[in-house]
Design an enzyme around this catalytic site. Sequence first.
Site, PDB file in Angstrom:
ATOM      1  N   GLY A 228       0.806  -1.210   0.000  1.00 24.18           N
ATOM      2  CA  GLY A 228       0.000   0.000   0.000  1.00 24.18           C
ATOM      3  C   GLY A 228       0.836   1.255   0.000  1.00 24.18           C
ATOM      4  O   GLY A 228       0.307   2.352   0.148  1.00 24.18           O
ATOM      5  N   GLU A 269       4.790  -6.889   0.875  1.00 24.88           N
ATOM      6  CA  GLU A 269       4.500  -7.351  -0.490  1.00 24.88           C
ATOM      7  C   GLU A 269       4.255  -6.175  -1.426  1.00 24.88           C
ATOM      8  O   GLU A 269       3.163  -6.040  -1.966  1.00 24.88           O
ATOM      9  CB  GLU A 269       3.249  -8.216  -0.515  1.00 24.88           C
ATOM     10  CG  GLU A 269       2.974  -8.967   0.734  1.00 24.88           C
ATOM     11  CD  GLU A 269       1.576  -9.532   0.807  1.00 24.88           C
ATOM     12  OE1 GLU A 269       1.485 -10.675   1.244  1.00 24.88           O
ATOM     13  OE2 GLU A 269       0.592  -8.848   0.440  1.00 24.88           O
ATOM     14  N   PRO A 270       5.247  -5.358  -1.636  1.00 26.45           N
ATOM     15  CA  PRO A 270       5.031  -4.191  -2.502  1.00 26.45           C
ATOM     16  C   PRO A 270       5.018  -4.542  -3.977  1.00 26.45           C
ATOM     17  O   PRO A 270       5.796  -5.376  -4.438  1.00 26.45           O
ATOM     18  CB  PRO A 270       6.243  -3.302  -2.185  1.00 26.45           C
ATOM     19  CG  PRO A 270       7.305  -4.261  -1.742  1.00 26.45           C
ATOM     20  CD  PRO A 270       6.618  -5.433  -1.111  1.00 26.45           C
ATOM     21  N   GLY A 271       4.104  -3.920  -4.699  1.00 24.87           N
ATOM     22  CA  GLY A 271       4.108  -4.033  -6.148  1.00 24.87           C
ATOM     23  C   GLY A 271       4.463  -2.672  -6.714  1.00 24.87           C
ATOM     24  O   GLY A 271       5.553  -2.405  -7.200  1.00 24.87           O
ATOM     25  N   ARG A 308      -5.512   2.440 -16.170  1.00 26.85           N
ATOM     26  CA  ARG A 308      -5.575   3.068 -14.849  1.00 26.85           C
ATOM     27  C   ARG A 308      -6.271   4.434 -14.817  1.00 26.85           C
ATOM     28  O   ARG A 308      -7.058   4.688 -13.897  1.00 26.85           O
ATOM     29  CB  ARG A 308      -4.177   3.154 -14.222  1.00 26.85           C
ATOM     30  CG  ARG A 308      -3.534   1.775 -14.038  1.00 26.85           C
ATOM     31  CD  ARG A 308      -2.240   1.838 -13.261  1.00 26.85           C
ATOM     32  NE  ARG A 308      -2.460   2.087 -11.860  1.00 26.85           N
ATOM     33  CZ  ARG A 308      -2.235   3.226 -11.251  1.00 26.85           C
ATOM     34  NH1 ARG A 308      -1.746   4.254 -11.913  1.00 26.85           N
ATOM     35  NH2 ARG A 308      -2.492   3.369  -9.976  1.00 26.85           N
ATOM     36  N   TYR A 312      -9.202   3.853 -12.331  1.00 24.24           N
ATOM     37  CA  TYR A 312      -8.932   4.353 -10.971  1.00 24.24           C
ATOM     38  C   TYR A 312      -8.894   5.868 -10.896  1.00 24.24           C
ATOM     39  O   TYR A 312      -8.575   6.407  -9.842  1.00 24.24           O
ATOM     40  CB  TYR A 312      -7.554   3.864 -10.494  1.00 24.24           C
ATOM     41  CG  TYR A 312      -7.371   2.383 -10.426  1.00 24.24           C
ATOM     42  CD1 TYR A 312      -8.174   1.600  -9.595  1.00 24.24           C
ATOM     43  CD2 TYR A 312      -6.354   1.762 -11.147  1.00 24.24           C
ATOM     44  CE1 TYR A 312      -7.962   0.231  -9.514  1.00 24.24           C
ATOM     45  CE2 TYR A 312      -6.145   0.401 -11.063  1.00 24.24           C
ATOM     46  CZ  TYR A 312      -6.948  -0.360 -10.249  1.00 24.24           C
ATOM     47  OH  TYR A 312      -6.731  -1.693 -10.160  1.00 24.24           O
ATOM     48  N   CYS A 338     -12.793   2.990 -29.294  1.00 24.10           N
ATOM     49  CA  CYS A 338     -14.143   3.496 -29.467  1.00 24.10           C
ATOM     50  C   CYS A 338     -14.902   3.367 -28.163  1.00 24.10           C
ATOM     51  O   CYS A 338     -15.694   2.436 -27.945  1.00 24.10           O
ATOM     52  CB  CYS A 338     -14.829   2.783 -30.619  1.00 24.10           C
ATOM     53  SG  CYS A 338     -14.085   3.290 -32.167  1.00 24.10           S
ATOM     54  N   GLU A 339     -14.621   4.288 -27.318  1.00 25.33           N
ATOM     55  CA  GLU A 339     -15.053   4.304 -25.924  1.00 25.33           C
ATOM     56  C   GLU A 339     -14.364   5.546 -25.376  1.00 25.33           C
ATOM     57  O   GLU A 339     -13.294   5.901 -25.863  1.00 25.33           O
ATOM     58  CB  GLU A 339     -14.454   3.071 -25.237  1.00 25.33           C
ATOM     59  CG  GLU A 339     -14.926   2.763 -23.872  1.00 25.33           C
ATOM     60  CD  GLU A 339     -16.044   1.714 -23.892  1.00 25.33           C
ATOM     61  OE1 GLU A 339     -16.983   1.925 -23.141  1.00 25.33           O
ATOM     62  OE2 GLU A 339     -15.980   0.750 -24.660  1.00 25.33           O
TER      63      GLU A 339
HETATM   64  C1  LIG Z   1      -2.094  -6.141  -4.990  1.00 25.50           C
HETATM   65  C2  LIG Z   1      -1.530  -6.680  -3.742  1.00 25.50           C
HETATM   66  C3  LIG Z   1      -0.300  -6.207  -3.267  1.00 25.50           C
HETATM   67  C4  LIG Z   1       0.486  -5.100  -3.922  1.00 25.50           C
HETATM   68  O1  LIG Z   1      -0.101  -3.831  -3.763  1.00 25.50           O
HETATM   69  P1  LIG Z   1       0.658  -2.511  -4.279  1.00 25.50           P
HETATM   70  O2  LIG Z   1      -0.259  -1.401  -3.960  1.00 25.50           O
HETATM   71  O3  LIG Z   1       0.913  -2.670  -5.742  1.00 25.50           O
HETATM   72  O4  LIG Z   1       1.947  -2.420  -3.566  1.00 25.50           O
HETATM   73  C5  LIG Z   1       0.190  -6.810  -2.117  1.00 25.50           C
HETATM   74  N1  LIG Z   1      -0.471  -7.798  -1.479  1.00 25.50           N
HETATM   75  C6  LIG Z   1      -1.656  -8.274  -1.928  1.00 25.50           C
HETATM   76  C7  LIG Z   1      -2.335  -9.377  -1.190  1.00 25.50           C
HETATM   77  C8  LIG Z   1      -2.220  -7.720  -3.064  1.00 25.50           C
HETATM   78  O5  LIG Z   1      -3.403  -8.176  -3.486  1.00 25.50           O
END
Ligand SMILES: *Cc1c(COP(=O)(O)O)cnc(C)c1O
Length: 412
Positions: A228, A269-271, A308, A312, A338-339
């Site tokens: 997050g 768990e960062p994405g 996005r 979002y 086309c949207e």
């Molecule tokens: C999507 C997700 C993340 C990554 O969230 P980010 O906002 O991209 O850092 C981590 N853990 C879980 C379980 C997720 O579903």
Amino acid sequence: MLQLKNGVYEIGGVAVSQLCDKYDTPLYVYDTGMMEEKFNLLKTSFDGANTKIKFACKALNNINVLRFFKNLGAGLDTVSIQEVWTGIKAGFDPKNIIYTPNCVSLEEIELAVKEGVQINIDNISILEQFGHKYGSSVPVCIRINPHVMAGGNINISTGHIDSKFGISIYQMRHLERVIKSEKIRVNGLHMHTGSDILDVDVFLRAAEILFEATEHFKELEFIDFGSGFKVPYKPDDYYTDVKELGEKLTRSFKNFCKTYGRDLELWFEPGKFLVSQSGTFLAKVNVIKQTTATVFVGVDSGLNHLIRPMFYNSYHHMLNVSNPEGTQRIYTVVGYICETDTFGWDRKMSEVREGDVIAFQNAGAYGFTMSSNYNSRFRPAEVIIHKGKDYLIRKRETLDDLMRNQVEVELK
Ligand SMILES: *Cc1c(COP(=O)(O)O)cnc(C)c1O
């Protein structure tokens, strides 16, 4: 990361114009230098504890990116069995993969157990069935919903009372009953309160709730705080101060471990944090269309490639990389779908001409992975820049890709 050097825009040391000539547009470009910088920043911010970072696969799942993070020492966060398989294919040790599905069948969880990954369960019904089948033979992590409101947008907030994610902190008694009766071995507690946390204190409050919940679980090996982390989207945008969070959370985590009586691992768990800024999306201007109210810049892409902004309401900073010295003017950048697919309203950019290339920043996370073939368009190619060299890591699609799996039948 996009940089202006001697009047030329480049990514990781390679000129953008050169990338467009070589690979064409639309194009996703990732910079490993930026990924590594972010990974190391997170790692050093939390080095006071036994911290493990699991890269969230769904943000950017190209196998080369997964391998890059594996080689930096990351584990993998997965949300589907397909992501588990992808991670194993990329070479992750199953022990370093956590599988956090939502509303999947027990059958899918069984497949993940077979692969030997860490299972994370987020509802009592499946937990009960899981316990019935495996008892204490397979350890499980429990996803708790601490009901802390976080997240920049309701669709990316997962910790609130109406969220479908996690087992409510108020269901502790029920949870305990199930765990006890089925002799379930709980080795981790997890929370993920949503993307774009605006306040370090929100994170800390949720952490305290998790610490309190540990009194019900005596065999914990780790606590997973999910992700997050907010990244900056605009110049001077607010972002999660991971240094501050690192200091404060490490301190409270260590105190907690003392009380708990054992040193646990601290997981994240960062994405987005790891890959958002590393990615740039490049699209070419097909047409400049002046209407009665606005000047539209129409590019050779749309919500099929970068959803996005429409999904979002997210902000992606845009630059006209073909005309760095041009006069600043106001444009509304739209796609060719086309949207209604607006990338951004009233954006100030250097004067745009047809044929110019627009660079969209913060396109590394949830860009390509959320792309589709809507309007029968090909998905873009992906390129990675590593140590000043560019590598094609996904080919642009062709008509064959659109036809694959279609079965032609004669309807008489
Ligand atoms: C999507 C997700 C993340 C990554 O969230 P980010 O906002 O991209 O850092 C981590 N853990 C879980 C379980 C997720 O579903």
